[in-house]
Design a protein around this motif. Structure first.
Motif, PDB file in Angstrom:
ATOM      1  N   THR A 126       0.850  -1.194   0.000  1.00  0.00           N
ATOM      2  CA  THR A 126       0.000   0.000   0.000  1.00  0.00           C
ATOM      3  C   THR A 126       0.883   1.241   0.000  1.00  0.00           C
ATOM      4  O   THR A 126       1.741   1.403   0.882  1.00  0.00           O
ATOM      5  CB  THR A 126      -0.917   0.036   1.228  1.00  0.00           C
ATOM      6  OG1 THR A 126      -1.723  -1.140   1.257  1.00  0.00           O
ATOM      7  CG2 THR A 126      -1.819   1.261   1.179  1.00  0.00           C
ATOM      8  N   ILE A 127       0.662   2.089  -0.984  1.00  0.00           N
ATOM      9  CA  ILE A 127       1.373   3.361  -1.037  1.00  0.00           C
ATOM     10  C   ILE A 127       0.477   4.429  -0.423  1.00  0.00           C
ATOM     11  O   ILE A 127      -0.746   4.419  -0.602  1.00  0.00           O
ATOM     12  CB  ILE A 127       1.770   3.722  -2.485  1.00  0.00           C
ATOM     13  CG1 ILE A 127       2.678   4.951  -2.510  1.00  0.00           C
ATOM     14  CG2 ILE A 127       0.546   3.919  -3.371  1.00  0.00           C
ATOM     15  CD1 ILE A 127       3.281   5.245  -3.887  1.00  0.00           C
ATOM     16  N   SER A 128       1.084   5.349   0.304  1.00  0.00           N
ATOM     17  CA  SER A 128       0.334   6.447   0.907  1.00  0.00           C
ATOM     18  C   SER A 128       1.263   7.647   1.039  1.00  0.00           C
ATOM     19  O   SER A 128       2.465   7.552   0.785  1.00  0.00           O
ATOM     20  CB  SER A 128      -0.226   6.046   2.272  1.00  0.00           C
ATOM     21  OG  SER A 128       0.824   5.727   3.174  1.00  0.00           O
ATOM     22  N   ARG A 129       0.689   8.770   1.428  1.00  0.00           N
ATOM     23  CA  ARG A 129       1.488   9.963   1.629  1.00  0.00           C
ATOM     24  C   ARG A 129       0.840  10.837   2.691  1.00  0.00           C
ATOM     25  O   ARG A 129      -0.388  10.807   2.882  1.00  0.00           O
ATOM     26  CB  ARG A 129       1.661  10.742   0.329  1.00  0.00           C
ATOM     27  CG  ARG A 129       0.391  11.334  -0.237  1.00  0.00           C
ATOM     28  CD  ARG A 129       0.619  11.878  -1.651  1.00  0.00           C
ATOM     29  NE  ARG A 129       1.580  12.986  -1.652  1.00  0.00           N
ATOM     30  CZ  ARG A 129       2.218  13.393  -2.748  1.00  0.00           C
ATOM     31  NH1 ARG A 129       2.010  12.783  -3.902  1.00  0.00           N
ATOM     32  NH2 ARG A 129       3.042  14.419  -2.688  1.00  0.00           N
ATOM     33  N   ASP A 130       1.668  11.621   3.346  1.00  0.00           N
ATOM     34  CA  ASP A 130       1.207  12.613   4.308  1.00  0.00           C
ATOM     35  C   ASP A 130       1.838  13.933   3.893  1.00  0.00           C
ATOM     36  O   ASP A 130       3.029  14.175   4.167  1.00  0.00           O
ATOM     37  CB  ASP A 130       1.620  12.210   5.725  1.00  0.00           C
ATOM     38  CG  ASP A 130       1.056  13.141   6.782  1.00  0.00           C
ATOM     39  OD1 ASP A 130       0.746  14.302   6.456  1.00  0.00           O
ATOM     40  OD2 ASP A 130       0.945  12.714   7.934  1.00  0.00           O
ATOM     41  N   ASN A 131       1.082  14.759   3.206  1.00  0.00           N
ATOM     42  CA  ASN A 131       1.638  16.004   2.680  1.00  0.00           C
ATOM     43  C   ASN A 131       2.023  16.977   3.798  1.00  0.00           C
ATOM     44  O   ASN A 131       2.910  17.805   3.612  1.00  0.00           O
ATOM     45  CB  ASN A 131       0.662  16.650   1.713  1.00  0.00           C
ATOM     46  CG  ASN A 131       0.597  15.908   0.382  1.00  0.00           C
ATOM     47  OD1 ASN A 131       1.402  15.009   0.120  1.00  0.00           O
ATOM     48  ND2 ASN A 131      -0.362  16.269  -0.448  1.00  0.00           N
ATOM     49  N   LEU A 166       5.517   3.248   1.860  1.00  0.00           N
ATOM     50  CA  LEU A 166       5.157   2.011   1.173  1.00  0.00           C
ATOM     51  C   LEU A 166       5.056   0.932   2.240  1.00  0.00           C
ATOM     52  O   LEU A 166       6.082   0.496   2.784  1.00  0.00           O
ATOM     53  CB  LEU A 166       6.196   1.625   0.118  1.00  0.00           C
ATOM     54  CG  LEU A 166       5.818   0.407  -0.721  1.00  0.00           C
ATOM     55  CD1 LEU A 166       4.619   0.733  -1.623  1.00  0.00           C
ATOM     56  CD2 LEU A 166       7.006  -0.058  -1.569  1.00  0.00           C
ATOM     57  N   GLN A 167       3.829   0.554   2.554  1.00  0.00           N
ATOM     58  CA  GLN A 167       3.586  -0.535   3.495  1.00  0.00           C
ATOM     59  C   GLN A 167       3.624  -1.843   2.716  1.00  0.00           C
ATOM     60  O   GLN A 167       2.848  -2.028   1.775  1.00  0.00           O
ATOM     61  CB  GLN A 167       2.233  -0.361   4.181  1.00  0.00           C
ATOM     62  CG  GLN A 167       1.867  -1.488   5.121  1.00  0.00           C
ATOM     63  CD  GLN A 167       2.762  -1.555   6.344  1.00  0.00           C
ATOM     64  OE1 GLN A 167       3.050  -0.536   6.953  1.00  0.00           O
ATOM     65  NE2 GLN A 167       3.187  -2.766   6.709  1.00  0.00           N
ATOM     66  N   MET A 168       4.492  -2.741   3.125  1.00  0.00           N
ATOM     67  CA  MET A 168       4.688  -3.997   2.416  1.00  0.00           C
ATOM     68  C   MET A 168       4.342  -5.155   3.353  1.00  0.00           C
ATOM     69  O   MET A 168       5.011  -5.336   4.382  1.00  0.00           O
ATOM     70  CB  MET A 168       6.128  -4.120   1.926  1.00  0.00           C
ATOM     71  CG  MET A 168       6.582  -2.942   1.074  1.00  0.00           C
ATOM     72  SD  MET A 168       8.225  -3.166   0.370  1.00  0.00           S
ATOM     73  CE  MET A 168       9.217  -3.197   1.854  1.00  0.00           C
ATOM     74  N   ASN A 169       3.308  -5.896   3.014  1.00  0.00           N
ATOM     75  CA  ASN A 169       2.870  -7.051   3.791  1.00  0.00           C
ATOM     76  C   ASN A 169       3.047  -8.328   2.981  1.00  0.00           C
ATOM     77  O   ASN A 169       3.215  -8.287   1.762  1.00  0.00           O
ATOM     78  CB  ASN A 169       1.407  -6.888   4.189  1.00  0.00           C
ATOM     79  CG  ASN A 169       1.157  -5.681   5.061  1.00  0.00           C
ATOM     80  OD1 ASN A 169       2.022  -5.272   5.843  1.00  0.00           O
ATOM     81  ND2 ASN A 169      -0.028  -5.099   4.937  1.00  0.00           N
ATOM     82  N   SER A 170       3.005  -9.451   3.661  1.00  0.00           N
ATOM     83  CA  SER A 170       3.121 -10.761   3.005  1.00  0.00           C
ATOM     84  C   SER A 170       4.322 -10.791   2.063  1.00  0.00           C
ATOM     85  O   SER A 170       4.216 -11.225   0.910  1.00  0.00           O
ATOM     86  CB  SER A 170       1.837 -11.087   2.235  1.00  0.00           C
ATOM     87  OG  SER A 170       0.722 -11.091   3.098  1.00  0.00           O
ATOM     88  N   LEU A 171       5.432 -10.352   2.566  1.00  0.00           N
ATOM     89  CA  LEU A 171       6.625 -10.254   1.718  1.00  0.00           C
ATOM     90  C   LEU A 171       7.104 -11.622   1.264  1.00  0.00           C
ATOM     91  O   LEU A 171       7.002 -12.619   1.995  1.00  0.00           O
ATOM     92  CB  LEU A 171       7.730  -9.514   2.467  1.00  0.00           C
ATOM     93  CG  LEU A 171       7.548  -7.988   2.504  1.00  0.00           C
ATOM     94  CD1 LEU A 171       8.385  -7.376   3.615  1.00  0.00           C
ATOM     95  CD2 LEU A 171       7.911  -7.384   1.160  1.00  0.00           C
ATOM     96  N   GLU A 172       7.646 -11.645   0.062  1.00  0.00           N
ATOM     97  CA  GLU A 172       8.141 -12.863  -0.578  1.00  0.00           C
ATOM     98  C   GLU A 172       9.615 -12.672  -0.928  1.00  0.00           C
ATOM     99  O   GLU A 172      10.064 -11.532  -1.121  1.00  0.00           O
ATOM    100  CB  GLU A 172       7.328 -13.132  -1.843  1.00  0.00           C
ATOM    101  CG  GLU A 172       5.833 -13.246  -1.608  1.00  0.00           C
ATOM    102  CD  GLU A 172       5.034 -13.223  -2.895  1.00  0.00           C
ATOM    103  OE1 GLU A 172       5.641 -12.978  -3.972  1.00  0.00           O
ATOM    104  OE2 GLU A 172       3.807 -13.459  -2.831  1.00  0.00           O
ATOM    105  N   PRO A 173      10.361 -13.767  -1.018  1.00  0.00           N
ATOM    106  CA  PRO A 173      11.780 -13.615  -1.413  1.00  0.00           C
ATOM    107  C   PRO A 173      11.950 -12.846  -2.723  1.00  0.00           C
ATOM    108  O   PRO A 173      12.956 -12.141  -2.893  1.00  0.00           O
ATOM    109  CB  PRO A 173      12.242 -15.065  -1.546  1.00  0.00           C
ATOM    110  CG  PRO A 173      11.390 -15.810  -0.570  1.00  0.00           C
ATOM    111  CD  PRO A 173      10.037 -15.153  -0.642  1.00  0.00           C
TER     112      PRO A 173
END
Length: 124
Positions: free
Chosen positions: A69-74, A81-88
């Protein structure tokens, strides 16, 4: 022109999570669409995600949809960049980039400014 600095990379086991941050300085952050790209050894830099200036529009490459999930706080001049269920296969150097435009893009050549990158390593 804005300058960018990534943080939050590291070593994580498969199935784990990381959150990358991209802090901007020296410009008006809200004037830029933001993108995340990654580059694995011996591979070309590839698009991961992008977000519009307001945050209303996001775009992802197929391989990360539903996991990242990409997000921003101006107000904080920061993109995430929130990265879940990461894979090799997600192992790479991750770069954030800024594009002085209203429109998002998945093409590296259309971005104006890049950070130095942060290493993400996912062990199996």
């Amino acid at each position: 022109q804005v300058q960018l600095a990534e943080s939050g990379g590291g070593l994580v086991q498969a199935g784990g999570s990381l959150r990358l941050s991209c802090a901007a300085s020296g410009g008006t952050f809200g004037d830029y669409t933001m993108g995340w790209f990654r580059q694995a050894p011996r591979k070309e830099r590839e698009f991961v995600a992008a977000i519009s200036r307001s945050g209303a529009r996001t775009v992802y490459t197929d391989s990360v949809k539903g996991r990242f999930t990409i997000s921003r706080d101006n107000a904080k001049n920061t993109a995430y960049l929130q990265m879940n269920s990461l894979e090799p296969e997600d192992t790479a150097v991750y770069y954030c980039a800024a594009r002085f435009s209203h429109y998002t893009s998945g093409l590296p050549g259309q971005y104006d400014t890049w950070g130095q990158g942060t290493q993400v390593t996912v062990s199996s």
